[in-house]
Design an enzyme around this catalytic site. Structure first.
Site, PDB file in Angstrom:
ATOM      1  CG  ASP A   1      31.703  74.547  -1.784  1.00 42.75           C
ATOM      2  OD1 ASP A   1      32.163  74.554  -0.628  1.00 42.75           O
ATOM      3  OD2 ASP A   1      31.570  75.583  -2.474  1.00 42.75           O
ATOM      4  CB  SER A   2      35.064  71.208   1.812  1.00 42.54           C
ATOM      5  OG  SER A   2      34.002  70.546   2.466  1.00 42.54           O
TER       6      SER A   2
ATOM      7  CG  ASP B   1      28.532  74.469   0.835  1.00 43.36           C
ATOM      8  OD1 ASP B   1      27.913  75.405   1.385  1.00 43.36           O
ATOM      9  OD2 ASP B   1      29.690  74.133   1.162  1.00 43.36           O
TER      10      ASP B   1
ATOM     11  CD  GLU C   1      31.700  80.198  -0.216  1.00 40.76           C
ATOM     12  OE1 GLU C   1      32.402  81.033  -0.823  1.00 40.76           O
ATOM     13  OE2 GLU C   1      32.063  79.024  -0.014  1.00 40.76           O
TER      14      GLU C   1
ATOM     15  CD  GLU D   1      35.904  78.725   5.834  1.00 43.37           C
ATOM     16  OE1 GLU D   1      34.792  78.520   5.313  1.00 43.37           O
ATOM     17  OE2 GLU D   1      36.943  78.124   5.480  1.00 43.37           O
TER      18      GLU D   1
HETATM   19  O1  KIV Z   1      32.465  73.423   2.176  1.00 42.12           O
HETATM   20  C1  KIV Z   1      32.609  73.341   3.414  1.00 42.12           C
HETATM   21  O2  KIV Z   1      32.978  72.315   3.974  1.00 42.12           O
HETATM   22  C2  KIV Z   1      32.320  74.536   4.199  1.00 42.12           C
HETATM   23  C3  KIV Z   1      32.813  74.555   5.617  1.00 42.12           C
HETATM   24  C4  KIV Z   1      34.261  74.792   5.614  1.00 42.12           C
HETATM   25  C5  KIV Z   1      32.066  75.519   6.430  1.00 42.12           C
HETATM   26  O3  KIV Z   1      31.762  75.458   3.698  1.00 42.12           O
END
Ligand code: KIV
Length: 279
Positions: free
Chosen positions: A43-44, A82, A114, A181
């Protein structure tokens, strides 16, 4: 084809797991062809693709859209999608339904969410629906407001104990791996040794069973503040800027397109056209 079993076997044999993020078909194809074990549709994407300040505005539709593109490209990598903010926090039922959408509509092989003890009921319900779950502990970005910023977690004795206890609980709940993380390397090492499932670190040192990075960060595509844990393996940003500047200059000067980029037509056809135009 990498699977949950491949990752588990890698932990057992000590072969480090490699994971990178991807959000589109072209990039996922390159990453897959390089032989990465797993691709995370993180979700980044809220930040690196959609330009938000954090991951909180990302929707299920965003995640499905990008996961579907990545899944089409990945021939060998294990694709993890995610679960975005509020897609699993409200109820167990929501969590299972949304995890199912990422698998059915997005084509992912696993989902990531998460949290620790608080989300164990979600993890076990999703796993019961035959969907592998990767957990995510430490500096979990969806909790940015609760943490009061992006801060390293697990530095105090109490917080470190909680992370160890959470990691045991998510394993008991059925998680197939866990992303650690933004936690101290020595704590990540303790957690990695305690767990039977693989740990995949980002800002958690080299004692984890594997590593994950956001590809824009490690290829030098992002600008502004870079977290301490990011290593720039290439300067693709400079290569792109140079290519784009050359394109602008050559298009303006007429050097591009050259003859080899141009389609031909028979001289007689052109001569006939010119005659018609002159009438
Ligand atoms: O959303 C993402 O890219 C992540 C990584 C930073 C592990 O959760």
């Amino acid at each position: 084809m990498n699977t949950v079993s491949t990752l588990l076997e890698q932990k057992r044999s000590g072969d480090k797991i490699t994971m990178l993020t991807a959000y589109d078909y072209t990039t996922a194809k390159i990453i897959d062809q390089c032989g990465v074990n797993a691709i995370l549709v993180g979700d980044s994407l809220g930040m690196v693709i959609l330009g938000y300040e954090n991951t909180l505005p990302v929707t299920m539709e965003d995640m499905i859209h990008h996961t579907a593109a990545v899944s089409k490209a990945a021939e060998n990598a294990f694709v993890v999608a995610d679960m975005p903010f509020m897609s699993y926090q409200i109820s167990v039922q929501d969590a299972v339904a949304n995890a199912g959408r990422l698998i059915k509509e997005g084509g992912a092989q696993a989902v990531k969410l998460e949290g620790g003890a608080d989300v164990c009921d979600r993890i076990s319900a999703i796993v019961k629906a035959s969907i592998p779950v990767v957990a995510h502990l430490g500096l979990t970005p969806q909790s940015v407001n609760a943490f009061g910023g992006f801060k390293v977690q697990g530095k105090s004795l109490e917080n470190a104990r909680k992370l160890i206890s959470d990691s045991m609980k998510i394993q008991e709940a059925g998680a197939c791996a866990v992303v650690l993380e933004g936690i101290p390397a020595k704590l990540a090492e303790i957690i990695t040794k305690k767990l039977d499932i693989p740990t995949i670190g980002i800002g958690a040192g080299n004692g984890c069973d594997g590593q994950v990075l956001v590809y824009q960060d490690m290829l030098g595509l992002t600008t502004g503040h870079t977290p301490k844990f990011v290593k720039r393996f290439a300067d693709a940003g400079t290569v792109m800027r140079q290519g784009i500047t050359d394109y602008i200059n050559e298009s303006k000067s007429g050097e591009f397109p050259a003859e080899e980029h141009t389609y031909k037509i028979d001289d007689e056809v052109i001569a006939a056209l010119i005659r018609e135009e002159e009438k």
